[in-house]
Design an enzyme around this catalytic site. Structure first.
Site, short mmCIF file in Angstrom:
data_model
loop_
_atom_site.label_atom_id
_atom_site.label_comp_id
_atom_site.label_asym_id
_atom_site.label_seq_id
_atom_site.Cartn_x
_atom_site.Cartn_y
_atom_site.Cartn_z
N LYS A 66 1.05 -0.75 -0.06
CA LYS A 66 0.13 -0.48 -0.12
C LYS A 66 0.93 1.51 0.55
O LYS A 66 1.82 1.56 0.79
CB LYS A 66 -1.06 -0.33 0.80
CG LYS A 66 -1.79 -1.41 1.17
CD LYS A 66 -2.86 -0.84 2.34
CE LYS A 66 -3.93 -0.08 2.68
NZ LYS A 66 -5.05 -0.06 3.34
O1 G3P Z 1 -6.69 1.14 5.24
C1 G3P Z 1 -7.31 2.58 5.28
C2 G3P Z 1 -8.74 2.74 5.66
O2 G3P Z 1 -9.51 0.87 6.10
C3 G3P Z 1 -9.13 3.65 6.48
O3 G3P Z 1 -10.66 3.25 7.24
O4 G3P Z 1 -11.68 3.50 9.48
O5 G3P Z 1 -9.30 4.66 9.86
O6 G3P Z 1 -11.74 5.77 8.17
P1 G3P Z 1 -10.91 4.53 8.46
#
Ligand code: G3P
Length: 224
Positions: free
Chosen positions: A86
């Site tokens: 990533k």
């Molecule tokens: O890994 C990226 C994404 O899934 C982040 O999610 O919940 O931190 O906005 P969140």
């Protein structure tokens, strides 16, 4: 449609890998840091659970293209199977993506908030892009609409890059992304559970149990 688990929590990965049709696991530096354990021990534990064929994504913490490539090569080598790096989108990330594409290392370009970012990431050779649905919704954007626009743009321009929607806080967002045609979602264990849950389903199951037991008591089909 691919369901991917967005966590480095070993108990959640064990559970969801057993009960859901997962195709892999995504992590990021925040997700890893939550576990407060050795990085490689976490990667090894995840791989031991999901096996070599399901895809494991880990994010680079480097800031320059050369170092991103170096870290991606090491991650790819040591991840023990199907792997994707990533990389957050910026100039260095795009340069690294072009280099990694030539090396055959899969790239998920992450921290995507606009269709324009997604398109240029795909053009640079990213295999996946990760638009952040709920973070867009949180700033009065429309995360699922952005996902729909990315899917549409990729179709118009003939991009093979997959849309891996991320950042979810409810099952409705997941449904809207799937309806828009995104190829993958990465979600927490709680969201997976929310996707399969419905009060009418609970009521239907309770009705089946009550009717059966009213006639056959504790006997099951195996007892006939
Ligand atoms: O890994 C990226 C994404 O899934 C982040 O999610 O919940 O931190 O906005 P969140």
């Amino acid at each position: 449609m691919e369901y991917i688990l967005d966590t480095a929590n070993i108990a959640d990965i064990k559970h969801c890998n057993e009960f859901y049709p997962l195709t892999g696991v995504t992590t990021n530096p925040s997700i890893i840091a939550k576990e407060k354990r050795d990085f490689w021990a976490i990667i090894k534990d995840i791989r031991d659970i999901i096996g070599p064929d399901k895809i494991l994504f880990a994010q680079t913490v480097q800031k320059t293209a050369d170092k991103i490539v170096e870290e991606a090569k090491l991650l790819n080598e040591k991840s023990g199977g199907n792997f994707g790096v990533k990389i957050p989108i910026d100039e260095e990330g795009l340069k690294a993506t072009m280099a990694l594409n030539k090396l055959g290392i899969k790239v998920l370009m992450t921290a995507i908030f606009t269709p324009a970012q997604a398109l240029i990431a795909a053009k640079a050779g990213a295999d996946y892009v990760a638009p952040y649905v709920n973070r867009l919704d949180n700033i009065i954007g429309d995360g699922t609409e952005v996902v729909a626009e990315i899917v549409e743009q990729f179709a118009i321009h003939g991009m093979t890059c997959k849309v891996l929607a991320a950042s979810f806080k409810n099952a409705e967002q997941v449904h809207r992304c799937a309806a828009a045609g995104c190829q993958c979602v990465t979600v927490s264990a709680d969201i997976l559970k929310a996707v399969i849950s419905h009060p009418m389903t609970d009521a239907a199951i309770a009705g089946f149990d009550k009717d059966w037991k009213g006639v056959y008591a504790d006997k099951t089909i195996l007892d006939f």
